[in-house]
Design an enzyme around this catalytic site. Sequence first.
Site, PDB file in Angstrom:
ATOM      1  N   ARG A 152     -10.045  -1.495  -4.276  1.00 36.90           N
ATOM      2  CA  ARG A 152     -10.000  -0.603  -3.115  1.00 36.90           C
ATOM      3  C   ARG A 152     -11.093  -1.034  -2.143  1.00 36.90           C
ATOM      4  O   ARG A 152     -12.200  -1.366  -2.548  1.00 36.90           O
ATOM      5  CB  ARG A 152     -10.203   0.866  -3.528  1.00 36.90           C
TER       6      ARG A 152
ATOM      7  N   HIS B  26      -3.370  -5.834   1.579  1.00 34.52           N
ATOM      8  CA  HIS B  26      -3.169  -4.935   0.439  1.00 34.52           C
ATOM      9  C   HIS B  26      -1.823  -5.205  -0.245  1.00 34.52           C
ATOM     10  O   HIS B  26      -1.018  -4.294  -0.451  1.00 34.52           O
ATOM     11  CB  HIS B  26      -3.259  -3.470   0.890  1.00 34.52           C
TER      12      HIS B  26
ATOM     13  N   GLU C 219      -7.708   0.236   6.704  1.00 32.92           N
ATOM     14  CA  GLU C 219      -6.515  -0.592   6.652  1.00 32.92           C
ATOM     15  C   GLU C 219      -5.511  -0.149   7.710  1.00 32.92           C
ATOM     16  O   GLU C 219      -5.475   1.016   8.089  1.00 32.92           O
ATOM     17  CB  GLU C 219      -5.894  -0.551   5.252  1.00 32.92           C
TER      18      GLU C 219
END
Length: 310
Positions: free
Chosen positions: A231, A285, A260
């Site tokens: 993360r 991601h 993000e």
Amino acid sequence: MSTKRLLLVDDLHPLFKQEAEALGYVVSDEPLFTREQTLASIKEYEGLAIRTKFQVDRELLDAALNLKWIARAGAGMDNIDEAYAKAKGIQCINAPEGNADAVGEHAVGMLLALLNKFRQADMQVRNGIWDREANRGWELKGRTVGIIGYGHMGQSFAQKLQGFGVQVIAYDKYKTGFSDAFAKEVSMEEIVKHSDVLSLHVPLTRETKHLVNQEYFHHFRKPIFVLNTARGEVVDTLALVQALKEGKVLGAGLDVLETEKFPALGEEVWYAELLVQSNVLLSPHVAGWTQESYRKLSEVLAQKLKNLQI
């Protein structure tokens, strides 16, 4: 006979819907549902399936008057208030087994790309530059890889490193006695003393937020490569940028970032700093999001749903 209802608010492989229907659920497949639409209708459902679309927080859980379980198609549960859900008798399941191979392979790929300067070399050749010396890389063999977090993802990465001739050491605050054929359990002190590579595989919690910060980098005995497929908030990005500039970090592979998606990402002061670093590799991601894991995540969730005691 009462009707059991399941709301799918994200893109899951069709297999999960099929298996849920086989268990007697009437499934509302609404991958375009917004948080507001979910809030308005969640009281009608016993089950909720989600990936990362929005936070399943107290407001939503309070609106979920009949909810019995939540299925998260992924590993991390940081977008679900698990403690509050548990207090309300709502069971939570996830599927780290489903994308562990994907994450492990992605981390290895990033590491090899950093060591061999693939990004810089590719960009230079495309721009008419043939510079062998500037793109001389490092071999992985003989190096020590330190893993923080030895769950499904950390174990997968360690397994994928077999054959490279590296020493793999691992630290996990919540596990002991986990040394195996792929990694040796060590203390955090040994991680910072011996690691040439630091790879993060921990969930995002209050304890792990900004775990990797300026002070943390200060303790490493030698320059390191950093990988983060966990993360983004686990790493203080400004501290990472500074460590890159000072040579404490030789390169960073980041599949996750503190912020993000655009436009918010582009507005971060550290984003421009990352872009000018030729030894930084970024991906959106996707470490755990492969063609294969798309199905495996649903397979794992479906099996866990079958095993739920409802």
